[in-house]
Design a protein around this motif. Structure first.
Motif, PDB file in Angstrom:
ATOM      1  N   LYS B  83       0.818  -1.215   0.000  1.00 46.97           N
ATOM      2  CA  LYS B  83       0.000   0.000   0.000  1.00 46.97           C
ATOM      3  C   LYS B  83       0.851   1.264   0.000  1.00 46.97           C
ATOM      4  N   GLU B  85       2.274   2.579   2.503  1.00 47.35           N
ATOM      5  CA  GLU B  85       2.489   3.015   3.878  1.00 47.35           C
ATOM      6  C   GLU B  85       2.576   1.811   4.795  1.00 47.35           C
ATOM      7  N   HIS B  86       3.561   1.879   5.680  1.00 44.01           N
ATOM      8  CA  HIS B  86       3.791   0.786   6.614  1.00 44.01           C
ATOM      9  C   HIS B  86       2.645   0.630   7.623  1.00 44.01           C
ATOM     10  N   HIS B  87       2.389  -0.620   7.987  1.00 44.60           N
ATOM     11  CA  HIS B  87       1.458  -0.864   9.083  1.00 44.60           C
ATOM     12  C   HIS B  87       1.843  -2.156   9.785  1.00 44.60           C
ATOM     13  N   HIS B 102      -1.726   1.257  12.594  1.00 45.62           N
ATOM     14  CA  HIS B 102      -0.484   2.032  12.536  1.00 45.62           C
ATOM     15  C   HIS B 102      -0.527   3.019  13.677  1.00 45.62           C
ATOM     16  N   LYS B 104       1.590   5.989  15.459  1.00 44.68           N
ATOM     17  CA  LYS B 104       2.739   6.899  15.364  1.00 44.68           C
ATOM     18  C   LYS B 104       3.581   6.865  16.625  1.00 44.68           C
TER      19      LYS B 104
END
Ligand SMILES: [Mn+2]
Ligand SMILES: [Mn+2]
Ligand SMILES: [Zn+2]
Ligand SMILES: [Zn+2]
Lengths: 141, 141
Positions: B83, B85-87, B102, B104
């Motif tokens: 995607k 973006e990391h998760h 995810h 932060k």
DNA sequence: TTGCAAATAAGAACGATTATCATTTGCATA
DNA sequence: TATGCAAATGATAATCGTTCTTATTTGCAA
């Protein structure tokens, strides 16, 4: 530290292979060992154990709470003495050095995130893969 | 979404097996699939692919950045569309349901902890193993 | 000491993955 | 559109970590 009694208390007979494996974890150089590590080190010091026994004993020790098992990348299980308190790991991608850490903030956030999503955490696994800068690293940049 | 051009751009010929595998990830029911999952689903829909090809294609897609590989417990690699973006993941121990999240704060603390110990994170892996309470869970307590 | 359940060693078996190799295919070129 | 060939495929063997099987050995209680 550990003695034959500890095996007894864990419901395990005090056998030679079991004592040898336990001794490796208590008095050996490295804290984190795979089944193959254990097997080779025992062979290296003239002990005559079977690989199947090493696997069996490691699993038994895990069940008995003497050891903890980790699934680092690389496909093989890694074991260490159970210190009683949970911790996570940083693994150096260059030299394989393993560092331990425990961060209350991370652990707390995990609980929070899981709770908000309707989950009750039973276990978790956190590894940081990194480049280290320690003096002894044989691959120092 | 993805088309033959995407394979070309990744330096990969547009072949039938590759298109089929990609289609599974893009239009299939489940987001996280093992090699065996992919193989069986393709067989099930009458496609004639070899298991070796599935493994090869998955690895190629990973290298090309189309897929991301995860090492969940259970011994087999699991893949999903990248995607961008990391998760991280929560895995239900009862029903196998996989939830993504995810946080932060967690990511930031990881950097902080690693930095303080003299490491530069290149990658990390975080999984929460939990019991879920979602309505559809077939093992609801 | 002896008896016997439990533990061991060796090797077969296993599941996931990778390697090998003869055959097929995508696709650039004529 | 037909042709050539490197790249990709599929069948199968091989590999790797791990578990199972079984005949033999061992710890230990009586
Ligand atoms: Mn540790
Ligand atoms: Mn995911
Ligand atoms: Zn932790
Ligand atoms: Zn993360």
């Amino acid at each position: 530290m550990h003695r034959p009694e500890h095996l007894k208390n864990a419901g395990l007979k005090s056998t030679l292979p079991r004592l040898k494996v336990l001794d490796l974890f208590e008095n050996g150089k490295e804290r984190h060992l795979s089944a193959e590590d254990v097997y080779k080190q025992l062979l290296g010091s003239g002990e005559d154990v079977g690989l199947a026994t090493v696997y069996r004993v490691l699993t038994q020790f895990e069940r008995a709470g003497l050891l903890v098992r980790h699934h680092f990348e690389g496909g093989k299980s890694v074991f260490e003495l159970n210190k009683g308190e949970h911790h996570d790991h940083i693994l150096c991608l260059q030299c394989g050095h393993v560092e331990e850490f425990h961060d209350k903030a991370i652990e707390a956030r995990q609980e929070k995130v899981a709770g908000e999503l309707g989950f009750a955490i039973r276990d978790h696994s956190l590894q940081l893969y990194a480049d280290c800068t320690r003096k002894k690293c044989p691959h120092k940049p």
